[in-house]
Design an enzyme around this catalytic site. Structure first.
Site, PDB file in Angstrom:
ATOM      1  N   HIS A 205       0.973   4.306   1.384  1.00 51.62           N
ATOM      2  CA  HIS A 205       1.291   5.497   2.187  1.00 51.62           C
ATOM      3  C   HIS A 205       2.772   5.672   2.484  1.00 51.62           C
ATOM      4  O   HIS A 205       3.174   6.681   3.044  1.00 51.62           O
ATOM      5  CB  HIS A 205       0.522   5.463   3.517  1.00 51.62           C
ATOM      6  CG  HIS A 205       1.104   4.492   4.494  1.00 51.62           C
ATOM      7  ND1 HIS A 205       0.810   3.153   4.446  1.00 51.62           N
ATOM      8  CD2 HIS A 205       1.978   4.653   5.511  1.00 51.62           C
ATOM      9  CE1 HIS A 205       1.478   2.532   5.398  1.00 51.62           C
ATOM     10  NE2 HIS A 205       2.201   3.405   6.064  1.00 51.62           N
TER      11      HIS A 205
HETATM   12  C1  UD1 Z   1       3.141   6.457  10.275  1.00 49.02           C
HETATM   13  C2  UD1 Z   1       4.295   5.535  10.633  1.00 49.02           C
HETATM   14  C3  UD1 Z   1       4.251   4.306   9.740  1.00 49.02           C
HETATM   15  C4  UD1 Z   1       2.892   3.653   9.736  1.00 49.02           C
HETATM   16  C5  UD1 Z   1       1.852   4.697   9.367  1.00 49.02           C
HETATM   17  C6  UD1 Z   1       0.452   4.114   9.364  1.00 49.02           C
HETATM   18  C7  UD1 Z   1       6.365   6.604  11.475  1.00 49.02           C
HETATM   19  C8  UD1 Z   1       7.737   6.975  11.097  1.00 49.02           C
HETATM   20  N1  UD1 Z   1       5.580   6.197  10.455  1.00 49.02           N
HETATM   21  O1  UD1 Z   1       3.400   6.937   8.965  1.00 49.02           O
HETATM   22  O2  UD1 Z   1       5.215   3.376  10.220  1.00 49.02           O
HETATM   23  O3  UD1 Z   1       2.879   2.599   8.797  1.00 49.02           O
HETATM   24  O4  UD1 Z   1       1.921   5.758  10.318  1.00 49.02           O
HETATM   25  O5  UD1 Z   1      -0.510   5.078   9.087  1.00 49.02           O
HETATM   26  O6  UD1 Z   1       6.012   6.693  12.624  1.00 49.02           O
HETATM   27  N2  UD1 Z   1      -1.771  13.020   8.907  1.00 49.02           N
HETATM   28  C9  UD1 Z   1      -3.058  13.486   8.996  1.00 49.02           C
HETATM   29  N3  UD1 Z   1      -3.857  12.979   9.967  1.00 49.02           N
HETATM   30  C10 UD1 Z   1      -3.430  12.050  10.848  1.00 49.02           C
HETATM   31  C11 UD1 Z   1      -2.116  11.578  10.751  1.00 49.02           C
HETATM   32  C12 UD1 Z   1      -1.295  12.056   9.772  1.00 49.02           C
HETATM   33  O7  UD1 Z   1      -3.502  14.324   8.228  1.00 49.02           O
HETATM   34  O8  UD1 Z   1      -4.230  11.625  11.704  1.00 49.02           O
HETATM   35  C13 UD1 Z   1      -0.908  13.518   7.814  1.00 49.02           C
HETATM   36  C14 UD1 Z   1      -0.003  14.637   8.207  1.00 49.02           C
HETATM   37  O9  UD1 Z   1       0.048  15.540   7.157  1.00 49.02           O
HETATM   38  C15 UD1 Z   1       1.358  13.978   8.341  1.00 49.02           C
HETATM   39  C16 UD1 Z   1       1.258  12.822   7.364  1.00 49.02           C
HETATM   40  O10 UD1 Z   1      -0.128  12.456   7.344  1.00 49.02           O
HETATM   41  O11 UD1 Z   1       2.408  14.832   8.056  1.00 49.02           O
HETATM   42  C17 UD1 Z   1       2.052  11.643   7.753  1.00 49.02           C
HETATM   43  O12 UD1 Z   1       1.826  11.243   9.093  1.00 49.02           O
HETATM   44  P1  UD1 Z   1       3.041  10.650   9.965  1.00 49.02           P
HETATM   45  O13 UD1 Z   1       2.575  10.275  11.314  1.00 49.02           O
HETATM   46  O14 UD1 Z   1       4.199  11.539   9.863  1.00 49.02           O
HETATM   47  O15 UD1 Z   1       3.479   9.346   9.211  1.00 49.02           O
HETATM   48  P2  UD1 Z   1       2.666   8.265   8.446  1.00 49.02           P
HETATM   49  O16 UD1 Z   1       2.972   8.411   7.016  1.00 49.02           O
HETATM   50  O17 UD1 Z   1       1.230   8.236   8.867  1.00 49.02           O
END
Ligand code: UD1
Length: 382
Positions: A205
């Site tokens: 991820h």
């Molecule tokens: C975040 C953390 C990372 C951790 C990871 C575990 C930061 C900078 N990154 O990364 O350190 O290893 O979580 O999962 O804080 N999304 C959904 N549903 C959700 C959450 C996210 O659809 O419940 C999608 C959204 O489109 C979002 C993307 O996933 O834009 C990424 O989510 P985000 O919280 O920005 O970062 P992660 O890649 O999950």
């Protein structure tokens, strides 16, 4: 006040919340809502038997600036209203830094202090948003709670002398050891139609792997090749799913068993049952070390070098090619499984939360800090 926002945070705060309850200490659980899908949040919290959050900030997704700013805006009134003795932040996600920063600006006024759980880790990769979050959160904290003994040296080198540093061990392993018996009863490999100890578990991820279409194509192509000889189970993070769809790479997943993100007990069950794992997650590197499962980390560095020296983890050839991934996986899988706990570092023993709460109970005063006197900062290096 204990803060969590994203999936790996929940695994770390649950044991701390349980320990505070067990000791009858007042606690307030803030969920920032950085992760909000049921599978990424509510289901995971239920698996961990975590209490309902006392405040939900519902910040959702956004760019780093938008997400961090939104957490700060919504956390500040909660902090002002409840005025805790401690704000406990964990790990390295945007919620960690955002809440530490809000607290740092109000600590004189409110008399509250910041404790950072999982302090002192460094990947030395400034392109990684988590590295920025780690370094800055440590700089803002009054109490640095470390998962490894040798990170004290990093803390000293960075001149973080005003904070108190306590080695407490790895709280993520408290959750792992608590859930393991339940996970083993799930018989999950059989339910997915794979044989225990014969499949590869994959998680990917990191933006550096999945946001770059060329890198993602190489990784998925290499997995498609490996899947011709070995079953691959791939619970897919929403970020990765979004990128696979956007870059039309879905055809490469045909030979793989791709699932939605799984619950915590299910994840531990899948990892415990795997022949080996391929991952870019920090958590999986730690969990595979304790479970003794060979792990190939799809990164050029790790903030958990101890998992390399313990012999369970290997960093991938970098940059990866279609052939190098298969070769690296073969090399790490050849090491075979180690019995649970044998490779565990000191303090990865299921009792970290108790040591964390002991450190909090020891009082908010850090060794050198007296915020009423500007002089307290004068011993920092320029
Ligand atoms: C975040 C953390 C990372 C951790 C990871 C575990 C930061 C900078 N990154 O990364 O350190 O290893 O979580 O999962 O804080 N999304 C959904 N549903 C959700 C959450 C996210 O659809 O419940 C999608 C959204 O489109 C979002 C993307 O996933 O834009 C990424 O989510 P985000 O919280 O920005 O970062 P992660 O890649 O999950």
């Amino acid at each position: 006040m204990v803060v969590a926002g994203a999936r790996p945070n929940f695994v770390k705060v649950a044991p701390i919340l349980h320990e505070l309850s067990r000791r009858g200490m007042p606690r307030f659980f803030v969920h920032t809502g950085q992760h909000y899908d049921v599978q990424m949040s509510a289901a995971l919290l239920a698996d961990l038997d975590a209490p309902e959050p006392d405040a939900c900030l519902d910040v959702g997704s956004g760019s780093h600036a938008v997400q961090t700013a939104r957490i700060m805006e919504r956390f500040e009134p909660v902090l002002l209203q409840h005025r805790p003795t401690w704000v406990v932040v964990v790990g390295d996600v945007n919620s960690t830094l955002a809440c530490a920063l809000v607290t740092a600006k109000l600590r004189h006024e409110l008399g509250c202090r910041i404790a950072h759980v999982e302090a002192g880790l460094r990947s030395y990769d400034w392109a990684m948003p988590e590295e920025v979050n780690r370094v800055l959160t440590d700089r803002l904290s009054d109490l640095l709670l470390t998962p490894l003994r040798d990170v004290d040296e990093i803390i000293l080198r960075e001149g973080l002398r005003d904070a108190r540093t306590e080695f407490v061990g790895n709280v993520m392993i408290d959750s792992l050891l608590a859930v393991l018996p339940k996970a083993q009863r799930l018989d999950l490999p059989a339910r997915l139609g794979v044989r225990a100890r014969e499949y590869i578990l994959v998680t990917l991820h990191r933006p550096s792997n999945v946001d770059d279409t060329k890198r993602l194509a190489v990784l998925l192509e290499s997995l498609a090749q490996i899947a011709k000889g070995r079953a691959i189970v791939f619970p897919m993070h929403p970020r990765t799913k979004g990128r696979v769809v956007a870059s039309s790479l879905g055809r490469l997943l045909q030979g793989l068993i791709v699932t939605e993100p799984v619950g915590y007990a299910e994840m531990i069950a899948l990892l415990d049952g795997a022949a080996a794992t391929v991952t870019d997650s920090g958590g999986v590197q730690q969990e595979s070390t304790v479970l003794g499962v060979p792990c190939l980390t799809m990164r050029s560095e790790t903030e958990w070098p101890i998992t390399l020296t313990r012999g369970t983890n290997r960093l991938a050839t970098w940059p990866p090619t279609i052939d190098s991934v298969a070769g690296d996986l073969k090399a790490v899988a050849a090491r075979g499984r180690i019995p649970v706990g044998v490779a565990s570092p000191d303090g990865w023993d299921g009792r970290a939360a108790a040591r964390i709460v002991d450190a909090l109970q020891a009082g908010p005063r850090s060794r050198a800090v007296d915020y009423a006197h500007e002089d307290s900062w004068s011993n920092l290096p320029s």
